[in-house]
Each structure stands twice: as C-alpha cells, then as structure tokens.
Design a protein around this motif. Structure first.
Motif, PDB file in Angstrom:
ATOM      1  N   ALA A  74     -12.240   2.298   0.747  1.00  7.77           N
ATOM      2  CA  ALA A  74     -12.710   2.801   2.316  1.00  7.77           C
ATOM      3  C   ALA A  74     -11.423   2.881   2.971  1.00  7.77           C
ATOM      4  CB  ALA A  74     -13.762   2.196   2.858  1.00  7.77           C
ATOM      5  N   GLU A  75     -10.540   1.852   2.983  1.00  6.32           N
ATOM      6  CA  GLU A  75      -9.444   1.804   3.729  1.00  6.32           C
ATOM      7  C   GLU A  75      -8.399   2.802   3.534  1.00  6.32           C
ATOM      8  OE1 GLU A  75      -7.332  -1.865   2.978  1.00  6.32           O
ATOM      9  OE2 GLU A  75      -8.880  -3.104   3.678  1.00  6.32           O
ATOM     10  N   MET A  78       0.803  -1.116  -0.013  1.00  9.74           N
ATOM     11  CA  MET A  78       0.181   0.200  -0.071  1.00  9.74           C
ATOM     12  C   MET A  78       0.908   1.265   0.018  1.00  9.74           C
ATOM     13  SD  MET A  78      -2.952   1.212   2.668  1.00  9.74           S
ATOM     14  CE  MET A  78      -3.852  -0.129   2.535  1.00  9.74           C
ATOM     15  N   GLY A  79       0.634   2.107  -0.917  1.00  8.48           N
ATOM     16  CA  GLY A  79       1.322   3.554  -0.743  1.00  8.48           C
ATOM     17  C   GLY A  79       1.183   4.365   0.304  1.00  8.48           C
ATOM     18  N   LYS A  80       2.037   5.106   0.756  1.00 13.07           N
ATOM     19  CA  LYS A  80       1.538   5.836   1.912  1.00 13.07           C
ATOM     20  C   LYS A  80       0.702   7.074   1.489  1.00 13.07           C
ATOM     21  CE  LYS A  80       6.021   5.060   4.130  1.00 13.07           C
ATOM     22  NZ  LYS A  80       5.697   4.770   5.407  1.00 13.07           N
ATOM     23  N   ILE A  84     -19.400   2.210   2.282  1.00 14.29           N
ATOM     24  CA  ILE A  84     -18.830   1.545   3.403  1.00 14.29           C
ATOM     25  C   ILE A  84     -17.898   2.746   4.059  1.00 14.29           C
ATOM     26  CG2 ILE A  84     -16.889  -0.162   4.101  1.00 14.29           C
ATOM     27  CD1 ILE A  84     -17.559  -2.018   1.731  1.00 14.29           C
ATOM     28  N   ARG A  85     -17.881   2.752   5.277  1.00 14.75           N
ATOM     29  CA  ARG A  85     -17.130   4.057   5.989  1.00 14.75           C
ATOM     30  C   ARG A  85     -16.553   3.724   7.295  1.00 14.75           C
ATOM     31  NH1 ARG A  85     -19.056   7.847   9.756  1.00 14.75           N
ATOM     32  NH2 ARG A  85     -21.124   7.036   9.530  1.00 14.75           N
ATOM     33  N   ASN A 138      -9.349   6.024   2.018  1.00 15.98           N
ATOM     34  CA  ASN A 138     -10.023   7.397   1.959  1.00 15.98           C
ATOM     35  C   ASN A 138     -11.051   7.562   3.108  1.00 15.98           C
ATOM     36  OD1 ASN A 138      -8.979   8.305  -0.666  1.00 15.98           O
ATOM     37  ND2 ASN A 138     -10.485   6.997  -1.783  1.00 15.98           N
ATOM     38  N   GLY A 139     -11.227   6.581   3.897  1.00 18.58           N
ATOM     39  CA  GLY A 139     -12.259   6.572   4.999  1.00 18.58           C
ATOM     40  C   GLY A 139     -13.698   6.348   4.546  1.00 18.58           C
ATOM     41  N   VAL A 140     -14.190   6.401   3.435  1.00 19.84           N
ATOM     42  CA  VAL A 140     -15.450   6.124   2.987  1.00 19.84           C
ATOM     43  C   VAL A 140     -15.248   5.870   1.436  1.00 19.84           C
ATOM     44  CG1 VAL A 140     -16.065   8.841   2.259  1.00 19.84           C
ATOM     45  CG2 VAL A 140     -17.825   7.178   2.901  1.00 19.84           C
ATOM     46  N   ALA A 141     -16.191   5.237   1.051  1.00 15.69           N
ATOM     47  CA  ALA A 141     -16.195   4.474  -0.424  1.00 15.69           C
ATOM     48  C   ALA A 141     -17.564   4.305  -0.818  1.00 15.69           C
ATOM     49  CB  ALA A 141     -15.353   3.356  -0.614  1.00 15.69           C
TER      50      ALA A 141
END
Length: 260
Positions: A72-73, A1-3, A114-115, A75-78
C-alpha cells in the motif's frame, strides 16, 4: 526503498541522473524484502496493470499485515486474500500507525485491503457476479474485493443456481441491460451454473468452481471443464481472485479499444 519508476525515468529524461544511475535504480526497484522472508514484487502493476496481491493462506498475521502495508505504501492500495484467521489479523493491525490509511476487512471474503487516504481509485466498466448458492458467497466476496482493487464496477446476484433456475433470469436481464463486459459465475455442487449462463448471454463467462458440496470436491471443476457451451473460461477451485483479475483485464482492454 527503491524510487518510483516514473520518478526515475523523469530524472533521467531531465538529465538529473546518468543512464548508469537510472539502470541501477530500476534494478533496485524490482522488489522489496521484508525480514528475509517475503520478497514483494512492487512493480507488478507497472508491468501487468495488476498490483501484487498477498496470498494469506499459510502466512502469519504479522507477515500478512506488513506485506499488505508495504504494498500500500508503494502502490497506494493493496489487498490480501485467503486469510485463515481474520480476528488475529484485526488484532495485529492495532499495533501499527494507520492514520493515513483506510483499512477494510471483509470477514466473509477473508480479505484485507489497505488504501492511502489520498489515493483515489477511478471506477470504470462493469462485471456481473453470480453465485449458485449462499455457500459460494465467500468466493464472490473475494472476487468483489479484487475488482475494487482494480477499480472495476460490478453487479452481483447471490443464490440464483439451477435448483431454482427461475431466480436467475431477472438478474441476467439487469446485467445485460447494464452492459457488463463479462460475467463471473460461481458454483459448487455439480457446477452447472456457468454453462447455463454462457448459453444465455453474449458476453464472456468466467466459471469458478467452489469446494461447496457433498462428496468429492473436484466435481464442479470437471463439470465446467467439460462444458459444451461456448464462451466459457474456467479458473481453479475457489479462485475468486483469479476470476476477477481475468474479468478486470477484459474490461480494461475493451475500454482501451474504444478510446484508442
């Protein structure tokens, strides 16, 4: 996963990583790949203010769930739209550990959101949403879930089309009194509602033709495109998502002008 891009920039600013390392990490941060099938644009929100949304039509339930969860992982929400088999997606979700997430399925709008539980969406602005008939509601619900993703408040009025035009006026009055920044008008059949609405209000109107109606389905699109009423913009057939994004950007830019 990129930072996270912000973390990378802060590390560079503080001298913790070199310019070359920062450049490499930013390049790695452009997208994430899921099983060589899906390449997610995880930084779209940083560029455009709108996170990538999963287009569910034609995708299997595993692809939809994993892509939405990955976004969601990061951005927090998807959000996923145009899901063809909601029940299969519901069953697939049970296979994942979602204790740290809030999952919402809109069966009418055919969406999945998903949030993260600790991710707060700040609400601002307001958009009006109108449908001509009850058969247009699924597209309105798709638009609503998109506005929720962007943190935009809304006022809705369903089944107020021109077949009984007197139903429309109280809701328009309420929307204008609430200072909506624009109105999304959704209609099938002959598609005349957006033209009527734009002739009565002093805010932008976004027309959404739907595939509801008898015979040729392109009729409402052509009606809206040929409207003589100014202040009306049109998206493609059944594109509630696109209309909501356009509306959300109007709200965001208006508020930016106010606060700058």
């Amino acid at each position: 996963m990129g930072k996270d891009l912000r973390e990378i920039l802060l590390k560079f600013k503080n001298g913790e990583i070199s310019l070359e390392d920062a450049e490499r990490l930013v390049k790695l941060n452009y997208f994430e790949e899921i099983e060589e099938e899906i390449k997610l644009d995880v930084n779209r929100r940083l560029r455009t203010g709108i996170p990538e949304v999963v287009y569910g039509k034609g995708k299997g339930e595993k692809q939809i769930v994993e892509a939405t969860l990955k976004l969601a992982e990061r951005n927090g929400v998807a959000l996923a739209t145009k899901i063809e088999n909601i029940k299969r997606v519901e069953r697939k979700l049970k296979e994942y550990n979602l204790n740290n997430y809030i999952v919402k399925i809109n069966r009418v709008g055919k969406t999945l959101s998903i949030r993260k539980k600790d991710y707060k969406i700040k609400k601002f602005g307001c958009v009006g949403i109108i449908t001509a008939g009850t058969s247009d509601i699924p597209i309105a619900e798709e638009a609503i879930e998109t506005l929720n993703l962007m943190g935009i408040n809304y006022i809705k009025a369903y089944d107020v089309g021109i077949a009984g035009v007197h139903r429309l006026f109280p809701y328009l009055k309420r929307m204008l009194s609430s200072k909506v920044s624009c109105i999304i008008a959704i209609a099938g059949m002959e598609g005349a509602l957006p033209s009527l609405v734009s002739s009565l209000v002093d805010v932008p109107v976004i027309g959404v033709p739907t595939s509801t109606g008898y015979g040729i389905k392109i009729t409402p699109l052509l009606t809206m495109l040929h409207s003589c009423s100014p202040g009306l913009a049109i998206v493609n057939i059944d594109n509630g998502f696109g209309a909501a994004v356009f509306a959300g950007l109007i709200v965001k830019n208006l508020l930016r002008e106010v606060h700058d």
